[in-house]
Design an enzyme around this catalytic site. Structure first.
Site, PDB file in Angstrom:
ATOM      1  N   HIS A  23       0.828  -1.255   0.004  1.00 49.50           N
ATOM      2  CA  HIS A  23       0.035   0.124   0.043  1.00 49.50           C
ATOM      3  C   HIS A  23       0.945   1.341   0.023  1.00 49.50           C
ATOM      4  O   HIS A  23       2.051   1.125   0.498  1.00 49.50           O
ATOM      5  CB  HIS A  23      -0.818  -0.126   1.399  1.00 49.50           C
ATOM      6  N   ASP A  32       2.796  -4.981   7.858  1.00 49.19           N
ATOM      7  CA  ASP A  32       1.643  -4.273   7.535  1.00 49.19           C
ATOM      8  C   ASP A  32       0.563  -5.194   7.703  1.00 49.19           C
ATOM      9  O   ASP A  32       0.119  -5.821   7.029  1.00 49.19           O
ATOM     10  CB  ASP A  32       1.736  -3.410   6.368  1.00 49.19           C
ATOM     11  N   GLN A  80      -4.775  -5.604   6.303  1.00 49.10           N
ATOM     12  CA  GLN A  80      -5.883  -6.500   5.799  1.00 49.10           C
ATOM     13  C   GLN A  80      -5.841  -7.751   6.555  1.00 49.10           C
ATOM     14  O   GLN A  80      -6.506  -8.731   5.880  1.00 49.10           O
ATOM     15  CB  GLN A  80      -5.556  -6.572   4.393  1.00 49.10           C
ATOM     16  N   LYS A  83     -10.629  -0.775   9.948  1.00 51.09           N
ATOM     17  CA  LYS A  83     -11.197  -1.923   9.161  1.00 51.09           C
ATOM     18  C   LYS A  83     -11.678  -3.137   9.666  1.00 51.09           C
ATOM     19  O   LYS A  83     -12.014  -4.088   9.145  1.00 51.09           O
ATOM     20  CB  LYS A  83      -9.994  -2.296   8.214  1.00 51.09           C
ATOM     21  N   CYS A  94      -4.392   2.695  -3.726  1.00 52.17           N
ATOM     22  CA  CYS A  94      -3.327   2.872  -3.229  1.00 52.17           C
ATOM     23  C   CYS A  94      -2.198   1.876  -3.371  1.00 52.17           C
ATOM     24  O   CYS A  94      -1.422   1.650  -2.512  1.00 52.17           O
ATOM     25  CB  CYS A  94      -3.513   3.145  -1.736  1.00 52.17           C
TER      26      CYS A  94
HETATM   27  C1  LIG Z   1      -2.394  -2.794   3.419  1.00 50.22           C
HETATM   28  C2  LIG Z   1      -2.773  -1.403   3.978  1.00 50.22           C
HETATM   29  N1  LIG Z   1      -1.706  -0.908   4.509  1.00 50.22           N
HETATM   30  C3  LIG Z   1      -2.159   0.292   5.016  1.00 50.22           C
HETATM   31  C4  LIG Z   1      -3.298   0.788   4.924  1.00 50.22           C
HETATM   32  C5  LIG Z   1      -3.496   2.191   5.432  1.00 50.22           C
HETATM   33  O1  LIG Z   1      -4.563   2.526   6.370  1.00 50.22           O
HETATM   34  P1  LIG Z   1      -4.992   3.611   6.987  1.00 50.22           P
HETATM   35  O2  LIG Z   1      -5.422   4.464   5.750  1.00 50.22           O
HETATM   36  O3  LIG Z   1      -6.177   3.325   8.012  1.00 50.22           O
HETATM   37  O4  LIG Z   1      -3.602   4.401   7.579  1.00 50.22           O
HETATM   38  C6  LIG Z   1      -4.412   0.200   4.262  1.00 50.22           C
HETATM   39  C7  LIG Z   1      -5.746   0.580   4.011  1.00 50.22           C
HETATM   40  O5  LIG Z   1      -5.975   1.678   3.072  1.00 50.22           O
HETATM   41  C8  LIG Z   1      -4.091  -0.998   3.790  1.00 50.22           C
HETATM   42  O6  LIG Z   1      -5.038  -1.822   3.123  1.00 50.22           O
END
Ligand SMILES: Cc1ncc(COP(=O)(O)O)c(C=O)c1O
Lengths: 420, 146
Positions: A135, A212, A215, A238, A378
């Site tokens: 991401h 990370d 998900q 999420k 993203c």
């Molecule tokens: C794999 C992953 N990492 C990071 C994020 C970032 O999450 P947040 O926007 O809540 O910081 C997301 C969500 O959009 C994600 O799917």
């Protein structure tokens, strides 16, 4: 509609009663079919009630007063930390840092390392490793760190079938590597990554590992000790929690050694005009008034998910994903971007539909009440890797039903006719 | 939002493909990955050709086709007026009901009125028009310095 029964499904009829929003009707009478759970989940009444009662009964600033409300608010906030610690099997509650989201958690680690002393320090002699399926939240902080410190940014590429290409792991992760940061479950491809192989190599060369789990935490049991990483980041919204709350778990000795990033109230021990000393972790990393209600809400979300059982949620999603993959592959011109079987993958499924642009797919589905995400999610490097401008993504959660998959399939048929 | 006119332009685009031009620009819509490469050829102050190549949704593709159909052959000041009127319509958040005068200026482009209600899609509709504006400004300033 008679519900198709698949082995492993949860009793969604009962679960859906907990989520008021799922009853919404949009566009003059279309029943909402919410398939954008990888972007954010809906919230159960249990979490909404806790948020309300926090503000109605207990609201005060934390760690800053002797009055009753301040003590109640502090107990609730710190209680949420206990719940999250138990949820991820953290050895100590003091290893759980509250942030505002996963992005902040990831940035926090990048900044800890940028400002750290040896042996953690990232500088021009060292390397940082990520993957091509991250991401943007796990790419940009490392690009910033590399630009500022002169460190070299390296990454694992992807195979044609949507998995990490670890064939050159010894060249990618080397003696110079200070940190390896990678996604446990991809938000665009759905791939579940092989933690063990990466952690083992990182440990061999003495590199830290950040995972990370944004998900992953919402969908299956997360055990930070079993993962063997040094840091794990995820985001509350999420996983049935409110927005504005994220988590960084880190190994205690690292959190003791590494420097704070944001300075402010709450994170100090003593302050003079010349210098300050810092509170022990986790408070060292939580400057200023934290997201109190949001943390309490996340605690309630964790209670909610735990009561159902993370293993049962994972089994449910596996069954739905298997069914959705099968049905999607029956749609003419549809290509799945990512693993095409339910093994080693999560419940987010990206696809393209012939030449029809995902924006158009998403818009026409929306007209039928179906919410999916379109775009590059993203994770633009993934789109570049597979030579596509964008994808349409359907993503499922504990309240998703096979019937909703069927509605999606019919909706896609309609899209094809519309633009055909 | 998907008027027949829009779908027609999407399925049968006018003037697609890159031809000779006096200036070329490449514009992207970062939120969705729509891209366009667009060239403008001027004949004095007349828009002699607008050629383009790109990828994107039906709205961005149809809008480029309408742009080509509407502006090629026009004198620059008139083309500029059409562009400004289109911009005004697209930024109206669905509040401008196109009247006869507007229809006269915009012709097929009034079909995009409905798109202006969808903030996420306005950029798609404007992509080629902004690219045209940019390319034309470049072509004009090059002519001046030449
Ligand atoms: C794999 C992953 N990492 C990071 C994020 C970032 O999450 P947040 O926007 O809540 O910081 C997301 C969500 O959009 C994600 O799917």
């Amino acid at each position: 509609m008679t519900q198709l029964q698949l082995p492993g499904l949860l009793d969604t009829e009962t679960i859906r009663k907990d989520f008021p929003l799922l009853d919404r009707v949009i566009h003059d009478g279309k029943k909402l079919v919410y398939l954008d759970n990888a972007a954010t989940s809906q919230k159960p009444q249990q979490v909404l009630d806790v948020l309300n009662s926090y503000y109605e009964q207990h609201n005060a600033n934390v760690h800053r007063g002797v009055h009753t409300l301040a003590e109640e608010a502090t107990a609730l906030y710190e209680g949420a930390r206990d719940k999250v610690a138990a949820f991820i099997n953290a050895p100590s509650r003091d290893e759980v840092i509250f942030t505002k989201n996963a992005s902040e958690s990831l940035n926090l680690v990048a900044n800890m390392l940028g400002f750290a002393d040896e042996p953690y320090r990232v500088d021009r002699e060292t390397e940082v490793v990520i993957t091509e399926m991250e991401h943007h939240s796990n790419i940009v902080p490392w690009q910033l760190l590399s630009q500022r410190t002169g460190a070299k940014l390296k990454w694992f590429g992807l195979t044609d079938d949507g998995r990490l290409d670890l064939s050159n792991i010894e060249q990618v992760i080397t003696e110079k590597t200070k940190i390896v940061s990678f996604v446990l479950v991809s938000n665009i491809l759905g791939t579940v990554n092989p933690v063990e192989a990466i952690v083992r190599r990182a440990q061999d060369v003495g590199a830290l590992v950040l995972i990370d789990a944004s998900q992953a935490a919402p969908h299956a049991a997360l055990d930070v000790q079993a993962l063997g990483a040094d840091f794990v980041a995820f985001t509350g919204h999420k996983m049935c929690g409110p927005t504005g709350i994220g988590v960084l778990w880190g190994r205690q000795e690292l959190l003791e050694d590494l420097p704070p990033f944001l300075g402010g109230g709450e994170m100090i021990e003593t302050v003079s005009m010349h210098s300050s000393t810092y509170a022990p972790a986790p408070h060292k990393f939580e400057a200023g008034t934290p997201p109190i209600a949001q943390a309490v809400g996340l605690g309630a979300a964790v209670d909610y998910l735990s009561a159902i059982g993370m293993d049962r949620i994972a089994a449910h999603e596996h069954a739905i994903t298997e069914y959705a993959l099968k049905r999607l592959q029956e749609v003419p011109d549809l290509s799945i971007i990512g693993p095409t079987t339910a093994e080693g993958r999560g419940a987010a499924i990206s696809f393209t539909l012939g030449d029809i642009h995902p924006h158009d797919v998403g818009q026409v589905l929306d007209e039928q009440g179906i919410a999916v995400r379109v775009g590059h999610h993203c994770a633009r490097p993934v789109c570049l890797r597979y030579g596509i401008p964008a994808t349409t993504r359907a993503s499922f959660y504990l309240y998703s039903t096979p019937g909703e998959v069927d509605v999606l399939i019919d909706g896609l048929e309609h899209v094809r006719n519309f633009f055909g | 939002m998907y008027q027949e006119v829009i779908l027609d332009h999407y399925k049968h685009p006018h003037g697609r493909g890159l031809r000779d031009g006096d200036a070329e620009v490449h514009h992207v819509n970062p939120t969705c990955g729509d891209e366009i490469t667009l060239r403008v050829r001027l004949d004095g102050s007349r828009i002699d050709d607008i050629s383009y190549e790109g990828q994107g949704c039906s709205i961005s593709q149809a809008s480029a086709s309408v742009l080509n159909e509407l502006l090629v052959g026009k004198e620059y000041p008139e083309a500029q007026k059409i562009q400004e009127t289109f911009l005004e319509l697209m930024q109206s958040k669905g509040k401008v009901e196109p009247d006869d005068a507007m229809e006269e200026v915009l012709e097929d482009a009034v079909a995009f009125a409905g798109v202006s209600k969808y903030p996420a899609r306005v950029k798609c509709a404007l992509l080629s028009w902004m690219a045209w504006k940019d390319a034309t400004a470049q072509a004009l300033s090059e002519k001046e310095t030449a």
